[in-house]
Enzyme design. Structure first.
Site, mmCIF file in Angstrom:
data_model
loop_
_atom_site.group_PDB
_atom_site.id
_atom_site.type_symbol
_atom_site.label_atom_id
_atom_site.label_comp_id
_atom_site.label_asym_id
_atom_site.label_seq_id
_atom_site.Cartn_x
_atom_site.Cartn_y
_atom_site.Cartn_z
ATOM 1 N N HIS A 62 0.861 -1.172 0.000
ATOM 2 C CA HIS A 62 0.000 0.000 0.000
ATOM 3 C C HIS A 62 0.906 1.234 0.000
ATOM 4 O O HIS A 62 1.953 1.261 0.654
ATOM 5 C CB HIS A 62 -0.923 0.008 1.222
ATOM 6 N N ASP A 64 1.133 4.167 1.270
ATOM 7 C CA ASP A 64 1.621 4.890 2.440
ATOM 8 C C ASP A 64 2.716 4.131 3.185
ATOM 9 O O ASP A 64 3.206 4.595 4.217
ATOM 10 C CB ASP A 64 0.472 5.252 3.387
ATOM 11 N N HIS A 65 3.120 2.983 2.625
ATOM 12 C CA HIS A 65 4.200 2.216 3.244
ATOM 13 C C HIS A 65 5.393 1.996 2.325
ATOM 14 O O HIS A 65 6.426 1.494 2.787
ATOM 15 C CB HIS A 65 3.668 0.871 3.740
ATOM 16 N N HIS A 140 -4.305 -8.177 6.705
ATOM 17 C CA HIS A 140 -4.687 -6.892 6.136
ATOM 18 C C HIS A 140 -5.374 -7.151 4.791
ATOM 19 O O HIS A 140 -5.599 -8.296 4.408
ATOM 20 C CB HIS A 140 -3.442 -6.004 5.999
ATOM 21 N N ASP A 210 -0.473 -2.287 10.128
ATOM 22 C CA ASP A 210 -1.578 -2.594 9.219
ATOM 23 C C ASP A 210 -2.062 -4.037 9.354
ATOM 24 O O ASP A 210 -1.720 -4.924 8.572
ATOM 25 C CB ASP A 210 -1.186 -2.280 7.783
ATOM 26 N N HIS A 268 0.326 4.623 13.446
ATOM 27 C CA HIS A 268 -0.554 4.473 12.276
ATOM 28 C C HIS A 268 -1.937 5.049 12.563
ATOM 29 O O HIS A 268 -2.965 4.450 12.246
ATOM 30 C CB HIS A 268 -0.647 3.002 11.842
#
Length: 301
Positions: A62, A64-65, A140, A210, A268
């Site tokens: 994802h 944002d990682h 996740h 996550d 997070h």
């Protein structure tokens, strides 16, 4: 062991907050964990010597990682890096990074080595004489791993007064620190325990980002020194965790309690909340030793 929080918020970056990225200093290693957008700017801002980073662990694909990873790889190239860079992450990470390098005709001038992960069971992915790194399979919306970093037991510490008492030459010191007994010139055997002190207890750090509430990880992270666990939502928004596959602060604290960890670090956070202090308040109702990750914060573990 030292942990630098470069970013600890979920989803989109904001003016004063950044997506997930951390640097763990452990046994002379400087390890980057996740690489959200803007990570290299954060590295410079907080004066982290990122040229020492040789291993990067990405939890999942994802944005944002890992959206900061192509830029960091490119910057290493521009700075003339020649050391190997190892990247650990889900299968597909090699394809997405190398495609960008190919289309931009900007191949690295240093060895870029990918270690793609597919196992849904914990596995050892890195080991040297000082540390080990294992995956922590999470739950996740896409294939995701946390990571468990453990120090190995160090060498024993010399008891200077004792070695002086027995008039032991310095050339034997390393053998003594390695745990060996010493035989004196007169034939007397001196047990190692009389010459040394026990080494410091090895520390461990578990990074769990996550994931929905997942009790099956409790056994693997039992009694770790420090646990970072995502806490995207407060309990008032717990109904959102099923769809998003995220966790609440209370759920993170429950994992910490059952795993008997030393310290829980929350992070997070959803950007919907104006204050993160509420996360700590909720978690401490269940687990007493709670810290809040904040961008730029450094933890001495």
């Amino acid at each position: 062991m030292k942990l630098h929080i470069l970013g600890c918020y979920a989803a989109t970056p904001r003016t004063l907050t950044n997506p997930t990225a951390q640097v763990l200093e452990i046994k002379n290693h400087m390890i980057l964990i996740d690489c959200g957008e803007g990570t290299q700017v954060q590295l410079r801002k907080h004066k982290v010597k990122f040229s020492r980073i040789n291993h990067i662990f990405i939890s999942h694909l994802h944005g944002d990682h890992f959206f900061g990873l192509p830029g960091l790889i490119s910057t290493f190239r521009l700075l003339g890096r020649d050391k190997e860079l190892h990247i650990y992450g889900p299968k597909g990470i090699k394809e997405v990074i190398t495609l960008m390098l190919k289309l931009g005709d900007s191949w690295t001038n240093y060895p870029l080595l990918f270690h793609e992960l597919t196992s849904k069971e914990p596995e050892l992915v890195f080991e040297d004489e000082k540390i080990t790194v294992e995956t922590i399979p999470l739950n996740h919306r896409v294939y995701t791993n946390g990571y468990l970093f453990r120090e190995k037991l160090g060498e024993r510490k010399l008891n200077i007064e004792a070695v002086a008492k027995y008039k032991i030459d310095k050339c034997y010191y390393q053998n003594i620190k390695n745990g060996k007994n010493i035989t004196l010139d007169n034939g007397e055997l001196i047990q190692n325990k009389l010459l040394t002190f026990d080494p410091p207890k090895p520390k461990s750090y578990a990074f769990c980002s996550d994931t929905s509430y997942l009790p099956r990880i409790i056994g693997q992270i039992q009694k770790v020194h420090t646990l970072y666990h995502e806490s995207t939502f407060l309990d008032s928004e717990a109904h959102l965790t099923t769809k998003t596959k995220h966790a609440t602060a209370k759920e993170a604290a429950t994992i910490a309690l059952k795993a008997e960890v030393g310290t829980l670090i929350l992070g997070h956070y959803s950007t919907r909340y104006k204050s993160i202090e509420m996360f700590k308040e909720e978690a401490m109702q269940i687990f007493p030793n709670v810290e809040l990750a904040e961008d730029g914060k450094v933890f001495e573990l």
